[in-house]
Design an enzyme around this catalytic site. Structure first.
Site, PDB file in Angstrom:
ATOM      1  CB  SER A 193      -0.925   0.016   1.102  1.00 40.91           C
ATOM      2  OG  SER A 193      -1.818   0.431   1.005  1.00 40.91           O
ATOM      3  CD  GLU A 299      -5.505  -4.830  -3.235  1.00 35.65           C
ATOM      4  OE1 GLU A 299      -4.103  -5.540  -3.498  1.00 35.65           O
ATOM      5  OE2 GLU A 299      -5.175  -4.675  -2.635  1.00 35.65           O
ATOM      6  CG  HIS A 331      -5.545  -3.130   0.420  1.00 33.85           C
ATOM      7  ND1 HIS A 331      -4.651  -2.376  -0.724  1.00 33.85           N
ATOM      8  CD2 HIS A 331      -4.777  -2.237   1.304  1.00 33.85           C
ATOM      9  CE1 HIS A 331      -4.206  -1.860  -0.330  1.00 33.85           C
ATOM     10  NE2 HIS A 331      -4.191  -1.147   0.774  1.00 33.85           N
TER      11      HIS A 331
END
Length: 352
Positions: A193, A299, A331
Site C-alpha cells: 500500500s 484493493e 487489501h
C-alpha cells in the site's frame, strides 16, 4: 477493469486513451475508497520475533527503531528493507506483527531491515510538520484508534517534520554499514500500500542503494483525478495527518513521489521491479465482515492504480518488471504475505 484497459482507440491517440482510462478507473473507485478509509479495520495483536533485534539510529525525527533479522548464512552483502502500510505502529512493523516473511527471507540468506513507525508518512520527507488550519500539531494522537477523532481530541500529527526518505537513505543506511557491516549498495526494498509507493520512490531516486523494488497493492498513480482527496481521507483516519503538510497540491514535491510520473527513472536505472495487486475478490480466508468490504474497495483502487502504472511502463518499453495480478485477494496481510513469497526468487536474484 481489464475490458476497459483493452479497449482500443480508433483515433490512434494513445495518450488521450491513457488519460481517459485512468480517469474512468479512478472516479469509479473513489466512492468505495471513501467508505473504506473512514471505516474500522481488524485489530491485530503483535507477534514478536525473538530472532530479530532492535537497532536504534538517531535522526532528525529523534531516535528511530528498526528491527533487523540476520541472514541465515551470516553474509552481510544481501540486504532488503520491508516497509509498512498507512497504519504503521510505533512498537513493531506490520510485517513482523502479521507475517513470517522476514523469517522466510532470512532463511533464504537475506538480511531483513524492518523500520518501525512512519504512520501515514509515505516514507518521504515532508514539507512541514502535520497541522490543520494553522493550529500547531500535538505530540501525538489520543490513541482512540481513529485518526478522525484524534484530530479533534489529542492533536493532529507530530510536532516534528517527517524525514523518512532521508532517514532510510542516509542515517539508517550508513549506520547499518558502520555498525553491522551491511552492504550499503544494491539493496532491495518492498512494501504494501503506502509502503509500495514508497519503495518505488526510494528506488527511483537512490539507484545506487536500491537495485530492486517491490510494490504490493501500491498506489502508483497518485496524481490521477480524485487520488489526492482519497489519500487525504485515509491519512486523517490513519493518525490524523494532513496531506497538505506532506506535499503542496500538484507541485514538484507531490509529482516527485508519484510512480506514474517518475516511471522513466525506474527504466533508466534498470531497477528490477516486482509489481502486484489482486482483484479485490475475497479469498476463503477473508471473513464476512466490514474489514473484508473495506479491503475489497481498497484493493480495487490499488489495482486500478497498478494497471495504469503497468500501461505507463509499457509505453516506456520497460522490460525490468515482474507483474502479479492474482484472481483473488483483498487489501489484507494474507494477500501481501503470499505476494512476498512469490517475489522472493526475483528479489534474491537482483540484490547484493
Amino acid at each position: 477493469m481489464r475490458s476497459i484497459r483493452s479497449r482500443s482507440n480508433s483515433s490512434g491517440d494513445s495518450e488521450g486513451w491513457l488519460r481517459r482510462t485512468v480517469l474512468a478507473l479512478s472516479m469509479a473507485l473513489i466512492a468505495p475508497l471513501v467508505i473504506a478509509v473512514t471505516g474500522g479495520g481488524a485489530t491485530a495483536s503483535a507477534a514478536f520475533d525473538p530472532a530479530a533485534f532492535d537497532f536504534w539510529v538517531d535522526s532528525a525525527m529523534g531516535p528511530i527503531k528498526t528491527r533487523v533479522l540476520r541472514a541465515a548464512d551470516g553474509n552481510t552483502d544481501r540486504v532488503v528493507y520491508a516497509l509498512d502500510g498507512m497504519r504503521a505502529r510505533e512498537d513493531l512493523n506490520g510485517w513482523e506483527i502479521e507475517t513470517n516473511v522476514a523469517e522466510a527471507m532470512a532463511a533464504a540468506n537475506i538480511n531483513v531491515v524492518v523500520p518501525v513507525g512512519g504512520q501515514s508518512s509515505f516514507y518521504t520527507d515532508w514539507n512541514a510538520p502535520s497541522s490543520f488550519f494553522g493550529i500547531p500539531p500535538g505530540t501525538g494522537s489520543a490513541n482512540t484508534g481513529s485518526g478522525a477523532t484524534d484530530v479533534l481530541s489529542g492533536g493532529p500529527g507530530k510536532s516534528y517534520r517527517y524525514t523518512w526518505e532521508s532517514f532510510l537513505t542516509n542515517d539508517l543506511r550508513w549506520a547499518l554499514r558502520d555498525r553491522l557491516g551491511f552492504n550499503p549498495n544494491r539493496n532491495g526494498v518492498f512494501g504494501l500500500s503506502m509502503g509500495g509507493s514508497g519503495a518505488l520512490t526510494l528506488a527511483a531516486y537512490h539507484p545506487d542503494q536500491f537495485s530492486f523494488a517491490g510494490s504490493f497493492s501500491g498506489y502508483l498513480n497518485i496524481s490521477a483525478p480524485g487520488m489526492r482527496e482519497a489519500i487525504r481521507l485515509a491519512m486523517i483516519d490513519a493518525g490524523g495527518y494532513n496531506v497538505d503538510s506532506m506535499a503542496p497540491p500538484w507541485g514538484p514535491q507531490w509529482l516527485r513521489m508519484d510512480p506514474f510520473v517518475f516511471a522513466p527513472r525506474l527504466v533508466a536505472n534498470n531497477t528490477h521491479l516486482y509489481i502486484s495487486a489482486a482483484s479485490g475478490r475475497p479469498t476463503a480466508m477473508d471473513g464476512p465482515n466490514m474489514g473484508t468490504v473495506n479491503g475489497m474497495a481498497l484493493e480495487a483502487l490499488a489495482l486500478a492504480n497498478t494497471r495504469a502504472f503497468q500501461v505507463r511502463m509499457a509505453t516506456l518499453g520497460a522490460t525490468n518488471i515482474d507483474y502479479s495480478f492474482p484472481e483473488y485477494g483483498i487489501h489484507a496481510w494474507n494477500n501481501w504475505q503470499d505476494e512476498a513469497y512469490r517475489m522472493l526468487p526475483s528479489l534474491s536474484a537482483n540484490i547484493g
